[in-house]
Design a protein around this motif. Sequence first.
Motif, PDB file in Angstrom:
ATOM      1  N   SER A  40      46.749  27.485  44.589  1.00  0.00           N
ATOM      2  CA  SER A  40      45.342  28.062  45.619  1.00  0.00           C
ATOM      3  C   SER A  40      45.498  26.723  46.678  1.00  0.00           C
ATOM      4  CB  SER A  40      44.072  28.104  44.955  1.00  0.00           C
ATOM      5  OG  SER A  40      44.085  29.566  44.018  1.00  0.00           O
ATOM      6  N   ARG A 116      48.629  36.984  51.680  1.00  0.00           N
ATOM      7  CA  ARG A 116      47.994  37.810  52.970  1.00  0.00           C
ATOM      8  C   ARG A 116      46.641  36.271  53.245  1.00  0.00           C
ATOM      9  NH1 ARG A 116      45.885  40.970  46.521  1.00  0.00           N
ATOM     10  NH2 ARG A 116      46.831  42.331  47.492  1.00  0.00           N
ATOM     11  N   ALA A 185      34.848  41.127  44.093  1.00  0.00           N
ATOM     12  CA  ALA A 185      35.200  39.908  44.626  1.00  0.00           C
ATOM     13  C   ALA A 185      36.462  39.285  44.993  1.00  0.00           C
ATOM     14  CB  ALA A 185      34.605  38.880  43.268  1.00  0.00           C
ATOM     15  N   GLN A 188      41.271  35.590  48.465  1.00  0.00           N
ATOM     16  CA  GLN A 188      42.073  36.335  49.559  1.00  0.00           C
ATOM     17  C   GLN A 188      41.598  37.620  50.354  1.00  0.00           C
ATOM     18  OE1 GLN A 188      45.578  37.586  47.387  1.00  0.00           O
ATOM     19  NE2 GLN A 188      45.761  36.056  45.898  1.00  0.00           N
ATOM     20  N   ILE A 338      39.886  34.547  37.168  1.00  0.00           N
ATOM     21  CA  ILE A 338      40.688  36.107  36.476  1.00  0.00           C
ATOM     22  C   ILE A 338      42.257  35.996  36.898  1.00  0.00           C
ATOM     23  CG2 ILE A 338      41.142  35.532  39.136  1.00  0.00           C
ATOM     24  CD1 ILE A 338      40.516  38.843  38.170  1.00  0.00           C
ATOM     25  N   LYS A 366      47.581  42.395  40.381  1.00  0.00           N
ATOM     26  CA  LYS A 366      48.481  41.145  40.215  1.00  0.00           C
ATOM     27  C   LYS A 366      48.949  41.387  40.056  1.00  0.00           C
ATOM     28  CE  LYS A 366      44.375  39.026  40.402  1.00  0.00           C
ATOM     29  NZ  LYS A 366      43.321  38.293  41.728  1.00  0.00           N
TER      30      LYS A 366
END
Length: 456
Positions: A40, A116, A185, A188, A338, A366
């Motif tokens: 990330s 995204r 939630a 992205q 997640i 996903k």
Amino acid sequence: MIPAAAREDTILAHSDTPTPLESRACGPLAGKVRVPGDKSISHRALILGALSVGETRISGLLEGEDVLNTAKSMRALGARVERTAPFTWSVAGVGVGGFAQPAAPLDFGNSGTGCRLVMGAVAGCPIAAIFDGDASLRSRPMRRILDPLELMGARTSDIGEGGRLPLTLHGARYPVPIVYKTPVASAQIKSAVLLAGLSAPGITTVIEQEASRDHTELMLKHFGAEISSENEGSHGRRISLNGEPELHGAGVVVPADPSSASFPIVAALIVEGSDVVFSDVMTNPLRTGLFTTLREMGASIEESGVRGDAGEPMAQLRVRASKLKGVEVPPERAPSMIDEYLVLAVAAAFAEGTTIMRGLQELRVKESDRLEATADMLRVNGVKVEVSGDDLIVEGRGHVPGGGLVATHMDHRIAMSALVMGCASDRPVKVDDTAFIATSFPDFIPMMRALGADFA
Ligand SMILES: O=C(O)C1=C[C@@H](OP(=O)(O)O)[C@@H](O)[C@H](O)C1
Ligand SMILES: C=C(OP(=O)(O)O)C(=O)O
């Protein structure tokens, strides 16, 4: 010496033919490792570097396919992006709103985050770009990103069925700041709106009912943006960004990725006698739901030497094999773990008692339908498991029969979870394809072997 560009091409190469692998029960895992840089944070460092004026130096960048595709897209949009040494990259940015029209489609491969977030960044520039990806990414929903970006003035054309890739995004000439409540939630969605909001005059606000990872907010601040975040309700956040800042290139040290660490961590917990130390693991509380859950299950995970860089804490973790028990994981913990439910399900299968994981609807969108794929992974290896609505229920019996062939569905985390399961199962576990592991953790197989795993 091989020039940096040639080395980068070597990293980018990966086979088109499936590469199966078998994981067999092994002796104790031992050693000290640093898993690769956080995915990330790596995406965000490249994107914010490209939107800044001046040079951004990144050390510890994840050189996985997902992030390399983001690097390529930043180059295609006009930034200078160079690999100056292993895991060390330099970005010379174009400034907020300064992206150039790319000459060719932007291909994000398997990466939802890259695609995204870059959509958000492009939405604030007066250019058109074609977004595309592999079969997995083409199956994932993009409407959740396009809806707010259209409210801000962007437009789409040539869009795939159901708002899916490939699509052309036309950025807004005069982006409008909005107040946006995210429907789920999702960091992205939040990040796409904030990145578009950089080009909008005035304040762009994102409200989330449940707080998602806040790396974009922390890094925007680090690059000089005015951004604030306050609590909203019992688990949410309200984030406000002042538009049209001048972002300045900054140094970014990428900590080790806790999502990648979760695979060898669970392996160390389930293989008897194991004792493994992980250095520099990011411990941002919005990413550590798995560690909380594993500790509730009885895991020995000792944290030491906590320190921080650019607002992101990191620590050393010592993990020792532990007797685990089943627990119930509340739905509000989902955003902070997640990507970790797959490997948690493996830990749950080796635990004594039932583990109930609630509120997992987001797992369905996903890289694969991870709810069904995780249940299948366990089932073919003799574990009793049930999907009930959006909940996953695993019956732990203290051991896993194994012997199954796991379908990875172009999903790196299924492949790694199944290989971890085989480290302690009664019979070997085979995966049909390990190629996608390169998207997030290119050295997973050699690192696990070095710790003592038996992969053949
Ligand atoms: O913002 C990010 O870096 C990510 C956000 C999460 O996705 P969602 O925003 O869809 O929850 C996560 O699953 C993904 O691996 C990385
Ligand atoms: C969901 C993931 O990534 P992305 O959404 O970026 O494809 C992941 O890495 O588990």
